[in-house]
Write a protein that holds these residues in place. Structure first.
Motif, PDB file in Angstrom:
ATOM      1  N   GLY A   1     -10.694   8.358  -1.519  1.00 40.71           N
ATOM      2  CA  GLY A   1      -9.940   7.247  -2.083  1.00 40.71           C
ATOM      3  C   GLY A   1      -9.758   6.137  -1.081  1.00 40.71           C
ATOM      4  O   GLY A   1      -9.461   6.395   0.096  1.00 40.71           O
ATOM      5  N   MET A   2      -9.980   4.889  -1.548  1.00 40.51           N
ATOM      6  CA  MET A   2      -9.873   3.722  -0.688  1.00 40.51           C
ATOM      7  C   MET A   2      -9.054   2.647  -1.396  1.00 40.51           C
ATOM      8  O   MET A   2      -8.316   2.943  -2.328  1.00 40.51           O
ATOM      9  CB  MET A   2     -11.275   3.252  -0.297  1.00 40.51           C
TER      10      MET A   2
ATOM     11  N   ARG B   1      -8.053   6.498   2.732  1.00 40.22           N
ATOM     12  CA  ARG B   1      -8.496   5.634   3.824  1.00 40.22           C
ATOM     13  C   ARG B   1      -8.541   4.199   3.301  1.00 40.22           C
ATOM     14  O   ARG B   1      -9.352   3.878   2.434  1.00 40.22           O
ATOM     15  CB  ARG B   1      -9.881   6.070   4.309  1.00 40.22           C
ATOM     16  N   VAL B   2      -7.672   3.356   3.818  1.00 41.47           N
ATOM     17  CA  VAL B   2      -7.482   2.016   3.262  1.00 41.47           C
ATOM     18  C   VAL B   2      -7.711   0.963   4.336  1.00 41.47           C
ATOM     19  O   VAL B   2      -7.096   1.021   5.404  1.00 41.47           O
ATOM     20  CB  VAL B   2      -6.070   1.868   2.655  1.00 41.47           C
TER      21      VAL B   2
ATOM     22  N   ALA C   1       0.376  12.512   0.548  1.00 42.38           N
ATOM     23  CA  ALA C   1      -0.831  11.683   0.471  1.00 42.38           C
ATOM     24  C   ALA C   1      -0.779  10.775   1.689  1.00 42.38           C
ATOM     25  O   ALA C   1      -0.181   9.705   1.666  1.00 42.38           O
ATOM     26  CB  ALA C   1      -0.875  10.878  -0.824  1.00 42.38           C
ATOM     27  N   ALA C   2      -1.389  11.232   2.768  1.00 41.48           N
ATOM     28  CA  ALA C   2      -1.334  10.511   4.039  1.00 41.48           C
ATOM     29  C   ALA C   2      -2.222   9.277   4.006  1.00 41.48           C
ATOM     30  O   ALA C   2      -3.242   9.246   3.320  1.00 41.48           O
ATOM     31  CB  ALA C   2      -1.761  11.436   5.173  1.00 41.48           C
ATOM     32  N   LEU C   3      -1.835   8.287   4.790  1.00 46.81           N
ATOM     33  CA  LEU C   3      -2.585   7.031   4.874  1.00 46.81           C
ATOM     34  C   LEU C   3      -3.273   6.907   6.224  1.00 46.81           C
ATOM     35  O   LEU C   3      -2.622   6.997   7.267  1.00 46.81           O
ATOM     36  CB  LEU C   3      -1.637   5.846   4.674  1.00 46.81           C
ATOM     37  N   VAL C   4      -4.591   6.687   6.185  1.00 44.57           N
ATOM     38  CA  VAL C   4      -5.346   6.303   7.369  1.00 44.57           C
ATOM     39  C   VAL C   4      -5.740   4.838   7.185  1.00 44.57           C
ATOM     40  O   VAL C   4      -6.403   4.482   6.211  1.00 44.57           O
ATOM     41  CB  VAL C   4      -6.602   7.170   7.561  1.00 44.57           C
ATOM     42  N   ALA C   5      -5.298   3.995   8.099  1.00 48.64           N
ATOM     43  CA  ALA C   5      -5.638   2.572   8.046  1.00 48.64           C
ATOM     44  C   ALA C   5      -7.014   2.380   8.677  1.00 48.64           C
ATOM     45  O   ALA C   5      -7.220   2.699   9.847  1.00 48.64           O
ATOM     46  CB  ALA C   5      -4.593   1.761   8.805  1.00 48.64           C
ATOM     47  N   VAL C   6      -7.951   1.866   7.900  1.00 48.82           N
ATOM     48  CA  VAL C   6      -9.319   1.689   8.378  1.00 48.82           C
ATOM     49  C   VAL C   6      -9.393   0.385   9.173  1.00 48.82           C
ATOM     50  O   VAL C   6      -9.418  -0.704   8.619  1.00 48.82           O
ATOM     51  CB  VAL C   6     -10.316   1.682   7.213  1.00 48.82           C
TER      52      VAL C   6
ATOM     53  N   VAL D   1       0.832  -1.206   0.000  1.00 51.31           N
ATOM     54  CA  VAL D   1       0.000   0.000   0.000  1.00 51.31           C
ATOM     55  C   VAL D   1       0.864   1.254   0.000  1.00 51.31           C
ATOM     56  O   VAL D   1       0.581   2.217  -0.731  1.00 51.31           O
ATOM     57  CB  VAL D   1      -0.966  -0.011   1.204  1.00 51.31           C
ATOM     58  N   ILE D   2       1.909   1.266   0.795  1.00 50.62           N
ATOM     59  CA  ILE D   2       2.808   2.430   0.818  1.00 50.62           C
ATOM     60  C   ILE D   2       3.439   2.643  -0.555  1.00 50.62           C
ATOM     61  O   ILE D   2       3.557   3.791  -1.033  1.00 50.62           O
ATOM     62  CB  ILE D   2       3.898   2.253   1.890  1.00 50.62           C
ATOM     63  N   ALA D   3       3.809   1.552  -1.221  1.00 48.36           N
ATOM     64  CA  ALA D   3       4.400   1.670  -2.558  1.00 48.36           C
ATOM     65  C   ALA D   3       3.381   2.228  -3.548  1.00 48.36           C
ATOM     66  O   ALA D   3       3.727   3.064  -4.411  1.00 48.36           O
ATOM     67  CB  ALA D   3       4.912   0.310  -3.022  1.00 48.36           C
TER      68      ALA D   3
END
Length: 229
Positions: A198-199, A215-216, A27-32, A11-13
Motif C-alpha cells: 500500500g502506498m 509506504r508513503v 498499520a505502521a507508516l514508512v515515509a518514502v 496521512v496519519i488521519a
C-alpha cells in the motif's frame, strides 16, 4: 501549519481511519524519502515520523550521516545489488526487498554483532511483472526459511508492490493474494508480523486487506520538485 505538518497529519488521519474501519491492530507508516534531501526528512521527523524508506544504499548512507543526531529507523525498500550487501547490513534497520537466496549469507555475515538482527521482509512479485523485483510466490517459503536460519537476520514478513491498475478490484485481488501468502508464512514462522503493501493512492485498500505497514512518499512530501517542509 506548513505543508509538511499538514501532509503528515492528513496521512496519519487516513491510516487511522482505515485501520479503525478494518479493525486492524496496527498499520505502521514508512515515509518514502528516496530522492528527498536530508532537510525534508528532518522536517518530517519534527512532526513525529521515525521510519524512513530509501531505494538506494549510497544515497541513504549520505542522508543518514547528515541526520545522525536523530533517532530514526531506516528501511531499504529498493532492489539490493549483491555488491551492496555489506553496506545494507551495516546501515539499515530493515531490508524490505530481499528477493533471492544468494543475498542471505552475505547480509548475515556483514551484520554488525553490536546491532540487533536485521529485520527482513521477502519481496514478492505478486503480479509477475517483468519490470518488478521480487521472488515468485512459490519461492517465498524457501527464501523465508533461509532468512530464518540466520541468527543475524530476523524474518518479519512480506512486501509487495502490486501492478498499478485503475480498477480497485485488481489491486484488491493482489493484496488478498499477498495476505494469503502472509498468513501461510506466519503459520510456519514465529515472529512474522509485517505485511508491507500500500502506498499514497491505495493505502486504505491495502489496510482493508491486511497490510500492517504502508509506504508513503508523494502524499507526505508532495511532488519531488516541491519543498516539502
Amino acid at each position: 501549519m506548513n505543508f509538511c505538518e499538514t501532509a503528515y497529519a492528513s496521512v496519519i488521519a487516513r491510516i487511522d481511519a482505515a485501520r479503525q474501519a478494518a479493525a486492524a491492530a496496527t498499520a505502521a507508516l514508512v515515509a518514502v524519502s528516496k530522492t528527498q534531501p536530508a532537510a525534508a526528512v528532518r522536517a518530517l521527523a519534527a512532526c513525529g515520523q521515525r521510519a524512513f524508506g530509501e531505494n538506494y544504499v549510497q544515497e541513504a548512507i549520505a542522508k543518514q550521516a547528515e541526520l545522525a543526531d536523530l533517532p530514526l529507523e531506516w528501511h531499504l525498500i529498493g532492489p539490493l545489488q549483491s555488491n551492496k550487501c555489506r553496506e545494507a547490513a551495516q546501515h539499515f534497520d530493515w531490508l524490505q526487498s530481499l528477493d533471492r537466496a544468494m543475498l542471505v549469507a552475505p547480509l548475515a555475515r556483514h551484520r554488525p554483532p553490536a546491532r540487533a538482527p536485521l529485520n527482513v521482509l521477502v519481496q514478492v512479485n505478486i503480479d509477475d511483472e517483468a519490470s518488478k523485483s521480487g521472488c515468485a510466490p512459490g519461492d517465498v517459503a524457501a527464501l523465508a526459511a533461509a532468512v530464518a536460519a540466520e541468527p543475524r537476520l530476523r524474518l518479519r514478513g512480506l512486501m509487495a508492490i502490486p501492478a498499478p491498475a485503475p480498477d480497485p478490484d485488481q489491486r484488491r485481488a493482489a493484496f488478498r493474494r499477498m495476505r494469503a501468502l502472509f498468513d501461510s508464512l506466519r503459520a510456519e514462522h514465529a515472529g512474522v508480523d509485517t505485511l508491507s503493501m500500500g502506498m499514497s493512492d491505495d493505502l486504505e485498500l491495502a489496510i482493508a486487506e491486511g497490510a500492517t505497514m504502508v509506504r508513503v512518499g508523494t502524499a507526505l512530501f508532495g511532488p519531488r520538485d516541491r519543498d516539502p517542509g
